[in-house]
Design a protein around this motif. Structure first.
Motif, short mmCIF file in Angstrom:
data_model
loop_
_atom_site.label_atom_id
_atom_site.label_comp_id
_atom_site.label_asym_id
_atom_site.label_seq_id
_atom_site.Cartn_x
_atom_site.Cartn_y
_atom_site.Cartn_z
N GLY A 402 21.93 -32.02 -104.49
CA GLY A 402 21.63 -31.32 -105.74
C GLY A 402 22.78 -31.35 -106.73
O GLY A 402 22.75 -30.64 -107.73
N GLN A 403 23.79 -32.18 -106.46
CA GLN A 403 24.94 -32.29 -107.38
C GLN A 403 24.66 -33.34 -108.44
O GLN A 403 24.08 -34.40 -108.13
CB GLN A 403 26.20 -32.72 -106.60
N GLN A 404 25.11 -33.08 -109.66
CA GLN A 404 24.93 -34.06 -110.73
C GLN A 404 25.75 -35.31 -110.43
O GLN A 404 26.92 -35.21 -110.04
CB GLN A 404 25.38 -33.48 -112.07
N VAL A 405 25.16 -36.47 -110.63
CA VAL A 405 25.88 -37.74 -110.47
C VAL A 405 26.32 -38.16 -111.88
O VAL A 405 25.53 -38.73 -112.63
CB VAL A 405 24.98 -38.82 -109.83
N ALA A 406 27.55 -37.84 -112.21
CA ALA A 406 28.03 -38.11 -113.57
C ALA A 406 27.93 -39.59 -113.85
O ALA A 406 28.39 -40.42 -113.06
CB ALA A 406 29.47 -37.64 -113.72
N GLY A 407 27.30 -39.94 -114.96
CA GLY A 407 27.21 -41.35 -115.34
C GLY A 407 25.88 -41.99 -115.01
O GLY A 407 25.63 -43.12 -115.40
N ILE A 408 24.99 -41.29 -114.30
CA ILE A 408 23.65 -41.84 -114.08
C ILE A 408 22.63 -40.91 -114.72
O ILE A 408 22.54 -39.72 -114.36
CB ILE A 408 23.31 -42.03 -112.58
N ASP A 409 21.90 -41.44 -115.69
CA ASP A 409 20.85 -40.67 -116.36
C ASP A 409 19.51 -41.36 -116.15
O ASP A 409 19.45 -42.57 -115.96
CB ASP A 409 21.14 -40.59 -117.86
N VAL A 410 18.47 -40.57 -116.20
CA VAL A 410 17.12 -41.10 -116.00
C VAL A 410 16.28 -40.71 -117.23
O VAL A 410 16.40 -39.59 -117.74
CB VAL A 410 16.47 -40.51 -114.72
N LEU A 411 15.47 -41.66 -117.68
CA LEU A 411 14.58 -41.41 -118.82
C LEU A 411 13.14 -41.63 -118.39
O LEU A 411 12.86 -42.46 -117.54
CB LEU A 411 14.87 -42.41 -119.95
N GLY A 412 12.24 -40.91 -119.06
CA GLY A 412 10.82 -41.22 -118.94
C GLY A 412 10.14 -40.58 -117.75
O GLY A 412 10.59 -39.57 -117.20
N PRO A 413 9.01 -41.18 -117.34
CA PRO A 413 8.13 -40.53 -116.37
C PRO A 413 8.81 -40.15 -115.04
O PRO A 413 8.36 -39.21 -114.38
CB PRO A 413 7.04 -41.58 -116.12
N LEU A 414 9.87 -40.84 -114.64
CA LEU A 414 10.50 -40.47 -113.37
C LEU A 414 11.22 -39.13 -113.43
O LEU A 414 11.70 -38.64 -112.42
CB LEU A 414 11.47 -41.57 -112.89
N THR A 415 11.30 -38.52 -114.63
CA THR A 415 11.91 -37.19 -114.72
C THR A 415 10.84 -36.09 -114.73
O THR A 415 11.13 -34.94 -115.03
CB THR A 415 12.79 -37.06 -115.99
N ARG A 416 9.60 -36.45 -114.40
CA ARG A 416 8.52 -35.45 -114.54
C ARG A 416 8.66 -34.29 -113.56
O ARG A 416 8.14 -33.20 -113.80
CB ARG A 416 7.15 -36.11 -114.45
N GLY A 417 9.38 -34.50 -112.45
CA GLY A 417 9.59 -33.38 -111.52
C GLY A 417 10.37 -32.25 -112.17
O GLY A 417 10.17 -31.08 -111.87
#
Ligand SMILES: Cc1cc2nc3c(=O)[nH]c(=O)nc-3n(C[C@H](O)[C@H](O)[C@H](O)COP(=O)(O)OP(=O)(O)OC[C@H]3O[C@@H](n4cnc5c(N)ncnc54)[C@H](O)[C@@H]3O)c2cc1C
Length: 456
Positions: A402-417
């Motif tokens: 549950g820790q943020q992975v600095a430098g990796i961002d996600v866009l679009g439908p895969l963030t629907r959770g």
């Protein structure tokens, strides 16, 4: 050590990745990885004129601060089909794909495009190593995953087509052949209309759990969103939220406004309501209300709805509330065993089964590169409900702890959770603008990863 411009790898050049690249041009050293033509992605890559946008053209500008950008472009297209002068206009999706390609072509000289897919992403020092399918590796500061939310279920014609957007799914069929489409949503409508455009006249059975067909936008009018507001800190649970919707629909009806206005009014609040739910409430919504919500939320262009109405009237389309229990290859093609809702089985002889469960329909995206390897390495984690990847509300990837992975961002439908309402352009463009802003603001703080864009 810091450098002025962060080096950003955008993986995927569909709507989300392209829109981000356009916004970052000049603000970051961007490399966009996309093996297909940049811009259209899955949604707008269709060549079929019968495939219409399901959002009025006025809502489709990629730039939140320039809402008329797409409609102005559309008005200048000599080959655009005649669209109503007033009221909502649902343009063909191929035109929107062309628009994105033109935007990309204008910006492309400032952005590096690698016309290959990404095979893997690994940590490398303070940044990441991105390796494409040719084996070439790139050192970058940040990675943005914009790979869409759909990966086809395995299954190839003649008997089963797992990818409804693969042209092969509709090829090699006799015009009279009976077909089974699994799914009754917008993807089914796309497939049915494309079949009819190709001269297919055979009967089509389409199934889903409830047997409900998509609802439609209103013809000729797009009522203003009904005013909906939540007080600061107010977070209605699932039941309360739906009770609220029903009350507002009744109030709107009394004022002469349709239910569509209420759904459009609540839409800007949906991410906030979803974020207020714990996983028990989210599961409750998914189990009991998801289908009803999707039906009202993801509406058909009225022209497409008219054609579906005609199919129903002539018996060309038979919607059934059922589940595909089994199928086997038989003498006539395929025998599909349907478990009907409410009991009983039906065995249907068809030439082909086409899976039309759409972008929300499966979890095959977990198996696709580079997500599968990043999940295995712990750089990414699935969200608790299996809808997509675990991310913060801003879209920063979260690892299994549950820790943020600095430098990796996600866009679009895969963030629907994390957001639920993040499928369509009006929502994704805001997400894109937020990420572009964060990357731009953070550029002076990002540790340099060494060799920048040079292959390593
Ligand atoms: C059929 C359909 C119709 C739609 N119609 C509308 C509409 O009318 N209006 C609306 O607002 N929304 C619509 N949507 C919603 C749509 O999902 C979004 O508008 C948007 O297209 C999503 O963009 P995306 O970039 O996240 O995904 P996609 O468009 O799917 O793009 C993902 C891209 O990533 C690339 N990719 C995948 N893996 C890799 C890899 N390993 N390396 C490099 N590249 C990779 C793919 O080639 C693809 O081009 C529709 C969706 C679908 C599926």
């Amino acid at each position: 050590m810091t450098r002025n411009l962060p080096v950003v790898a955008i993986i995927g050049g569909g709507f989300a990745g392209t829109a981000l690249a356009l916004q970052l041009a000049g603000k970051a050293g961007v490399t966009l990885f996309e093996p297909a033509p940049v811009g259209p992605g899955l949604a707008y890559g269709t060549a079929e004129p019968a495939h219409l946008l399901n959002v009025p053209a006025a809502g489709m500008s990629p730039f939140p601060d320039k809402p008329a950008h797409f409609t102005d472009w559309l008005a200048a297209q000599p080959d655009a089909p005649p669209l109503p002068a007033a009221g909502p206009r649902f343009a063909p999706r191929y035109l929107y794909g062309r628009y994105l390609q033109e935007l990309w072509a204008a910006a492309a000289p400032a952005i590096r495009h690698v016309p290959r897919g990404v095979a893997s992403v690994e940590r490398a020092g303070a940044g990441f190593r991105v390796t494409d399918t040719s084996g070439e590796a790139f050192a970058v500061d940040r990675v943005v995953l914009a790979v869409g939310g759909f990966a086809a279920t395995p299954g190839a014609p003649p008997h089963l087509a797992g990818d409804p957007w693969d042209p092969a799914a509709l090829e090699g069929l006799a015009p009279e052949a009976p077909l089974l489409l699994v799914g009754l949503g917008l993807t089914m409508v796309d497939v049915l209309l494309a079949l009819r455009e190709r001269g297919h006249v055979g009967p089509v059975t389409a199934i889903s759990r409830h047997g409900w067909l998509p609802l439609s936008h209103l013809m000729g009018v797009f009522p203003p969103p009904w005013p909906m507001a939540l007080a600061e800190g107010e977070a209605p649970g699932v039941l309360a939220a739906f009770r609220w919707l029903r009350v507002e629909v009744a109030r709107a009806a009394a004022a002469g406004q349709p239910w569509q206005a209420v759904i459009d009014g609540v839409r800007p609040l949906v991410q906030r309501i979803w974020r207020g739910w714990d996983s028990v409430q989210r599961r409750r919504f998914l189990r009991h209300a998801r289908s009803a919500w999707n039906l009202h939320r993801h509406r058909l262009a009225p022209e497409a709805a008219g054609r579906i109405g005609a199919e129903l009237a002539t018996g060309g389309l038979r919607p059934v509330a059922a589940r595909l229990a089994d199928w086997r290859v038989g003498a006539q093609g395929v025998e599909a065993v349907l478990d009907r809702r409410g009991g009983g089985q039906e065995v249907l002889s068809v030439a082909r089964i086409i899976l039309c469960t759409g972008p929300e329909g499966g979890a095959a995206w977990r198996e696709a590169a580079p997500v599968a390897g990043m999940l295995a390495a712990g750089l990414l984690a699935p969200d608790a409900l299996g809808l997509g990847l675990s991310v913060s509300p801003e879209g920063v990837a979260l690892d299994a702890a549950g820790q943020q992975v600095a430098g990796i961002d996600v866009l679009g439908p895969l963030t629907r959770g994390a957001l639920w309402e993040i499928t369509a352009v009006p929502d994704i463009r805001l997400q894109v603008a937020g990420l572009a802003d964060r990357i731009d603001r953070g550029k002076y703080e990002i540790p340099a990863c060494g060799v920048g864009l040079a292959p390593i």
